[in-house]
Design an enzyme around this catalytic site. Structure first.
Site, mmCIF file in Angstrom:
data_model
loop_
_atom_site.group_PDB
_atom_site.id
_atom_site.type_symbol
_atom_site.label_atom_id
_atom_site.label_comp_id
_atom_site.label_asym_id
_atom_site.label_seq_id
_atom_site.Cartn_x
_atom_site.Cartn_y
_atom_site.Cartn_z
ATOM 1 N N ARG A 199 0.811 -1.228 0.157
ATOM 2 C CA ARG A 199 -0.059 -0.014 -0.128
ATOM 3 C C ARG A 199 0.619 1.318 0.154
ATOM 4 O O ARG A 199 0.621 2.384 -0.604
ATOM 5 C CB ARG A 199 -1.173 0.034 1.059
ATOM 6 C CG ARG A 199 -2.184 -0.956 1.094
ATOM 7 C CD ARG A 199 -3.173 -0.656 2.331
ATOM 8 N NE ARG A 199 -2.774 -1.086 3.518
ATOM 9 C CZ ARG A 199 -2.756 -2.103 4.038
ATOM 10 N NH1 ARG A 199 -3.300 -3.347 3.414
ATOM 11 N NH2 ARG A 199 -2.180 -2.409 5.228
ATOM 12 N N SER A 219 -0.490 -17.295 5.457
ATOM 13 C CA SER A 219 -1.814 -16.652 6.007
ATOM 14 C C SER A 219 -2.805 -17.572 6.062
ATOM 15 O O SER A 219 -3.716 -17.674 5.232
ATOM 16 C CB SER A 219 -2.229 -15.589 4.720
ATOM 17 O OG SER A 219 -3.258 -14.860 5.088
ATOM 18 N N ASN A 254 -4.934 -18.864 12.129
ATOM 19 C CA ASN A 254 -4.504 -19.572 13.576
ATOM 20 C C ASN A 254 -5.568 -19.548 14.505
ATOM 21 O O ASN A 254 -5.623 -20.732 15.331
ATOM 22 C CB ASN A 254 -3.511 -18.674 14.159
ATOM 23 C CG ASN A 254 -2.308 -18.286 13.190
ATOM 24 O OD1 ASN A 254 -2.134 -18.389 12.106
ATOM 25 N ND2 ASN A 254 -1.242 -17.764 13.816
ATOM 26 N N CYS A 255 -6.351 -18.911 14.663
ATOM 27 C CA CYS A 255 -7.557 -18.819 15.956
ATOM 28 C C CYS A 255 -8.493 -20.037 15.337
ATOM 29 O O CYS A 255 -9.308 -20.612 16.030
ATOM 30 C CB CYS A 255 -8.294 -17.615 15.818
ATOM 31 S SG CYS A 255 -7.193 -16.326 16.563
#
Length: 170
Positions: A23, A40, A43-44
């Site tokens: 960006r 990517s 994880n949770c």
């Protein structure tokens, strides 16, 4: 051409840095290096694979190298272990874990976001095949396969992060 930015680590921290750099500089060459096979991932949500809520562990993987390249012009290299930082030459030494070869990659800027290594306390039996640490999709797949193969009904969870609390709620 813009600066060459190397990012060591391709999960939450590394992927966030890569997106932010893109960006800020649309001309930068951004290469994200991940030791594991996935970038990517959620994880949770790892514990939900054990419960069966997420049946296919690949559904935990949110992005892959092709999506990073096509959507953000970020090169995400998986199965790449950074072996050494050569600060004097502004290069890093990388081992391609699939091709079993080592190479150097130059950089203008280097970001380190390799994640954490689980702590395994010095306890009797800690290296037994039924003791697991959970950090990524491969870890949860291995644990889930063991639970199914051995028809495990009870487990002990040691630790106190968000992942542990989600396991306990399952």
């Amino acid at each position: 051409m813009g600066k060459k930015i190397l990012i060591v680590g391709g999960v939450a921290g590394g992927a966030s840095v890569a997106a932010r750099v893109r960006r800020l500089d649309e001309h930068a060459e951004i290469i994200m290096l991940e030791k594991g096979p996935h970038v990517s991932f959620s994880n949770c949500s790892l514990p939900y694979h054990l419960s069966g809520i997420v049946e296919d562990s690949q559904d935990l993987v949110l992005m892959n190298p092709d999506i990073f390249k096509n959507r953000y012009n970020i090169e995400a290299r998986v199965n790449q272990e950074v072996m050494k930082i050569n600060r004097d030459k502004k290069t890093i030494t990388i081992k391609d874990l699939i091709a079993d070869r080592t190479y150097e990659e130059p950089y203008d800027s280097l970001v380190l976001s390799p994640g954490a290594k689980p702590i395994r306390p010095n306890l009797d039996g800690i290296d037994h095949p039924n003791v697991f640490t959970v950090r990524n999709v491969v870890d949860i797949e291995n644990m889930n396969d063991f639970i199914k193969q051995e028809d495990i009904k009870n487990i002990a969870v040691i630790g106190g992060d968000l992942l542990v609390w989600r396991l306990l709620k399952i």
